[in-house]
Motif scaffolding. Structure first.
Motif, PDB file in Angstrom:
ATOM      1  N   GLU A  17       7.100  14.058   0.236  1.00  0.00           N
ATOM      2  CA  GLU A  17       5.800  13.332   0.672  1.00  0.00           C
ATOM      3  C   GLU A  17       4.861  13.128  -0.333  1.00  0.00           C
ATOM      4  O   GLU A  17       3.986  12.417  -0.495  1.00  0.00           O
ATOM      5  CB  GLU A  17       5.058  15.091   0.275  1.00  0.00           C
ATOM      6  N   MET A  18       5.881  12.530  -1.666  1.00  0.00           N
ATOM      7  CA  MET A  18       4.931  11.801  -2.588  1.00  0.00           C
ATOM      8  C   MET A  18       5.647  10.525  -2.789  1.00  0.00           C
ATOM      9  O   MET A  18       4.812   9.365  -2.331  1.00  0.00           O
ATOM     10  CB  MET A  18       6.331  12.141  -4.311  1.00  0.00           C
ATOM     11  N   VAL A  19       6.562   9.892  -1.879  1.00  0.00           N
ATOM     12  CA  VAL A  19       7.265   9.034  -0.819  1.00  0.00           C
ATOM     13  C   VAL A  19       6.173   8.284  -0.034  1.00  0.00           C
ATOM     14  O   VAL A  19       5.329   7.134  -0.029  1.00  0.00           O
ATOM     15  CB  VAL A  19       8.226   8.699  -1.045  1.00  0.00           C
ATOM     16  N   ARG A  20       5.782   9.839   0.874  1.00  0.00           N
ATOM     17  CA  ARG A  20       5.074   8.778   2.343  1.00  0.00           C
ATOM     18  C   ARG A  20       3.564   9.019   1.631  1.00  0.00           C
ATOM     19  O   ARG A  20       2.780   7.867   2.231  1.00  0.00           O
ATOM     20  CB  ARG A  20       4.542  10.915   2.872  1.00  0.00           C
ATOM     21  N   ASP A  21       2.835   9.598   0.952  1.00  0.00           N
ATOM     22  CA  ASP A  21       1.720   9.794  -0.180  1.00  0.00           C
ATOM     23  C   ASP A  21       1.161   7.805  -0.812  1.00  0.00           C
ATOM     24  O   ASP A  21       0.968   7.364  -1.621  1.00  0.00           O
ATOM     25  CB  ASP A  21       1.348  10.593  -0.407  1.00  0.00           C
ATOM     26  N   LEU A  22       2.790   7.483  -1.644  1.00  0.00           N
ATOM     27  CA  LEU A  22       2.609   6.632  -2.522  1.00  0.00           C
ATOM     28  C   LEU A  22       2.138   5.341  -1.472  1.00  0.00           C
ATOM     29  O   LEU A  22       1.524   4.474  -1.296  1.00  0.00           O
ATOM     30  CB  LEU A  22       4.096   6.343  -2.830  1.00  0.00           C
ATOM     31  N   LEU A  23       3.376   5.271   0.134  1.00  0.00           N
ATOM     32  CA  LEU A  23       3.041   4.290   0.900  1.00  0.00           C
ATOM     33  C   LEU A  23       1.878   4.497   1.498  1.00  0.00           C
ATOM     34  O   LEU A  23       1.473   3.167   1.850  1.00  0.00           O
ATOM     35  CB  LEU A  23       4.160   4.791   1.660  1.00  0.00           C
ATOM     36  N   THR A  24       1.449   5.476   2.447  1.00  0.00           N
ATOM     37  CA  THR A  24       0.131   5.561   3.049  1.00  0.00           C
ATOM     38  C   THR A  24      -0.954   4.735   1.743  1.00  0.00           C
ATOM     39  O   THR A  24      -2.307   4.741   2.330  1.00  0.00           O
ATOM     40  CB  THR A  24      -0.110   6.885   3.573  1.00  0.00           C
ATOM     41  N   GLY A  25      -1.108   5.334   0.626  1.00  0.00           N
ATOM     42  CA  GLY A  25      -1.721   5.101   0.121  1.00  0.00           C
ATOM     43  C   GLY A  25      -2.189   3.716  -0.858  1.00  0.00           C
ATOM     44  O   GLY A  25      -3.578   3.449  -1.179  1.00  0.00           O
ATOM     45  N   PHE A  26      -0.761   3.536  -1.111  1.00  0.00           N
ATOM     46  CA  PHE A  26      -0.831   2.403  -1.913  1.00  0.00           C
ATOM     47  C   PHE A  26      -0.326   1.038  -1.349  1.00  0.00           C
ATOM     48  O   PHE A  26       0.344   0.104  -2.162  1.00  0.00           O
ATOM     49  CB  PHE A  26      -0.006   2.999  -3.497  1.00  0.00           C
ATOM     50  N   VAL A  27       0.220   0.792  -0.499  1.00  0.00           N
ATOM     51  CA  VAL A  27       1.484  -0.056   0.390  1.00  0.00           C
ATOM     52  C   VAL A  27      -0.284  -0.335   1.851  1.00  0.00           C
ATOM     53  O   VAL A  27      -0.309   0.120   2.351  1.00  0.00           O
ATOM     54  CB  VAL A  27       2.588   0.137   0.467  1.00  0.00           C
ATOM     55  N   GLN A  28      -0.199  -1.432   1.727  1.00  0.00           N
ATOM     56  CA  GLN A  28      -0.849  -2.228   2.607  1.00  0.00           C
ATOM     57  C   GLN A  28       0.004  -3.144   3.351  1.00  0.00           C
ATOM     58  O   GLN A  28       1.439  -3.484   3.507  1.00  0.00           O
ATOM     59  CB  GLN A  28      -1.695  -3.026   2.629  1.00  0.00           C
ATOM     60  N   GLY A  29      -0.252  -3.230   5.114  1.00  0.00           N
ATOM     61  CA  GLY A  29       0.737  -3.319   6.037  1.00  0.00           C
ATOM     62  C   GLY A  29       0.903  -3.025   7.567  1.00  0.00           C
ATOM     63  O   GLY A  29       0.465  -1.502   7.594  1.00  0.00           O
ATOM     64  N   GLU A  30       0.834  -3.674   8.698  1.00  0.00           N
ATOM     65  CA  GLU A  30       0.498  -3.189   9.825  1.00  0.00           C
ATOM     66  C   GLU A  30       1.616  -2.354  10.147  1.00  0.00           C
ATOM     67  O   GLU A  30       1.921  -1.552  11.112  1.00  0.00           O
ATOM     68  CB  GLU A  30       0.478  -4.291  10.929  1.00  0.00           C
TER      69      GLU A  30
END
Length: 359
Positions: A17-30
Motif C-alpha cells: 500500500e505504501m509503494v502504491r501511494d508512493l507511485l500514484t502520489g509522487f511519481v509521474q508518467g503515462e
C-alpha cells in the motif's frame, strides 16, 4: 537520522500500500495508467559485490509491478540521512547494476530476452534541500572529443520531502503524504490531524499490519522529539491519538522547562562569574555584591533566551539573525511571553509578527 528511525521507514515501505501511494502520489508518467497495482510484489533485495568485500545489500527494497504485459522493477533506496551524498548517482548506478546482475543470474528476462526496466528512487528527508546531481554523467569530467558516448548514463528519481509544502500534502488521501506530513509536522494539531486521517484510512481488519508499522514509526519519531516520554505501552493508532491528546502538551512544557533550567544554570554561572570579576575590580564589598546581583539578572535572561532559541530552532529550524538579536536584548518578561506563544505557533511570524521576522 538514527538507524532505528531508518528501519522504521523500511518497515513501512515493505507494505504494498505504501509503494502504491508512493507511485500514484509522487511519481509521474503515462505508464502509471497501465500499472496493475494488485501485482505489486516484493522481490529479493540481497546482492553480493566484490567492492564491498562480499557484503550483502539485504536492506534495500525492490518491488516489481506489471505494466500491461511486462514487469517494471522499482528500486527504493531508503537511506534517510541529514547530509547530502554528492556521489548518490554513482551509488545508484552500482546498485542498479547489481540488481540487473542478480536478475540475469536468475534468468528473469523480459519476453524479448532483454532485461526489464528499473525505476530507481531515492527518498530524502534531510533539512537542507538536495543539491547533488541526479545524473551519473554530471559526475564525470568532460571527456575528449569523440569519447562523449562512452560516459556512463544513469538517472535516479529524487523525492525530497522538504520540497513538498502543506498545500501539496494536505489535500492528498495518500499514505506517503501522511508520512511526509508527520515527518515535517510543526504543531501538535498537525500530528493529531494526520493520526486521525490514518485511523480512518486504515480501519479495515486486513490493514492491521500496516497500522502496526505506522505505530512503530510514530513511536520512533516521538522518541527523537520527546526522549523521556513513556510510550512503550502504545500499540495502536487509537492509543496514539489518546496519548497525544492527554500527554503531548505536558511533554512540550517539560521540554521547555528543561531548556530553561539548563540555560538558566549556564547563564547564572556565567553571570555570577562576570559579577565577581566586576566586583573584584571595584575592590569594594558593595561593588562585589552589586556585581553578583547584576550577574544573577543576566544569568536569568540568558537562561530564558537559550530556552526560547532551542524551542524555536527545534520547531522552525535555523533562526534569522534579527530574531536572535531581539532575543539577546529582550527582557525576561518578554522572553517568557515569546516562549508561551511559540508552543502553538505555526510559524515565526506568529511569535514575533511579520515586521519582526526578516530572512
Amino acid at each position: 537520522m538514527t538507524k532505528d528511525h531508518d528501519s522504521g521507514y523500511k518497515l513501512l515501505f515493505s507494505h504494498p500500500e505504501m509503494v502504491r501511494d508512493l507511485l500514484t502520489g509522487f511519481v509521474q508518467g503515462e505508464w502509471l495508467n497501465n500499472a496493475d497495482f494488485s501485482t505489486l510484489t516484493r522481490v529479493n533485495g540481497s546482492y553480493v559485490t566484490q567492492s564491498d568485500k562480499l557484503a550483502q545489500r539485504h536492506d534495500d527494497l525492490v518491488w516489481k509491478i506489471r505494466i500491461n504485459d511486462r514487469w517494471l522493477y522499482v528500486y527504493l533506496l531508503l537511506e534517510f540521512q541529514s547530509s547530502i551524498d554528492p556521489l548518490m548517482a554513482l551509488r545508484m548506478m552500482v546498485y542498479v547494476g547489481l540488481l540487473y546482475q542478480d536478475l540475469a543470474k536468475r534468468k528473469e528476462f523480459a519476453a524479448d530476452g532483454k532485461l526489464p526496466p528499473v525505476l530507481p528512487i531515492v527518498l530524502y528527508n534531510g533539512a537542507p534541500r538536495w543539491t547533488a546531481p541526479v545524473l551519473m554523467e554530471e559526475l564525470v569530467t568532460r571527456p575528449p572529443a569523440g569519447l562523449e558516448s562512452y560516459v556512463p548514463r544513469c538517472r535516479y528519481l529524487l523525492l525530497d520531502e522538504g520540497q513538498y509544502g502543506a498545500d501539496d500534502l494536505n489535500p492528498l488521501r495518500n499514505l506517503v503524504a501522511a508520512l511526509f506530513r508527520l515527518e515535517t509536522q510543526r504543531t501538535l494539531d498537525d500530528v493529531r490531524n494526520v493520526v486521525d486521517a490514518l485511523i480512518e484510512w486504515l480501519k479495515e481488519e486486513d490493514q492491521r499490519s500496516l497500522r502496526r508499522s505506522f505505530v512503530i514509526w510514530i513511536k520512533l519519531l516521538l522518541r527523537t522529539k520527546m526522549p523521556d516520554a513513556d510510550i512503550d505501552g502504545i500499540n495502536d493508532l487509537q492509543e496514539v491519538r489518546s496519548m497525544l491528546s492527554e500527554n503531548i502538551q505536558s511533554w512540550f512544557d517539560e521540554y521547555k522547562e528543561k531548556g530553561r533550567q539548563v540555560g538558566f544554570q549556564e547563564g547564572r554561572q556565567e553571570g555570577r562569574q562576570e559579577g565577581r570579576q566586576e566586583g573584584r575590580q571595584e575592590g569594594r564589598q558593595e561593588g562585589r555584591q552589586e556585581g553578583r546581583q547584576e550577574g544573577e539578572v543576566r544569568g536569568l535572561q540568558k537562561g530564558e533566551a537559550l530556552a526560547l532559541q532551542r524551542l524555536l530552532s527545534k520547531r522552525f529550524g535555523a533562526l534569522p539573525s534579527n530574531i536572535t538579536d531581539q532575543i539577546a536584548t529582550a527582557s525576561v518578561e518578554q522572553i517568557e511571553a515569546w516562549i508561551d506563544s511559540a508552543i502553538d505557533a505555526h510559524q515565526l511570524t506568529d511569535v514575533f509578527g511579520s515586521s519582526g521576522v526578516r530572512s
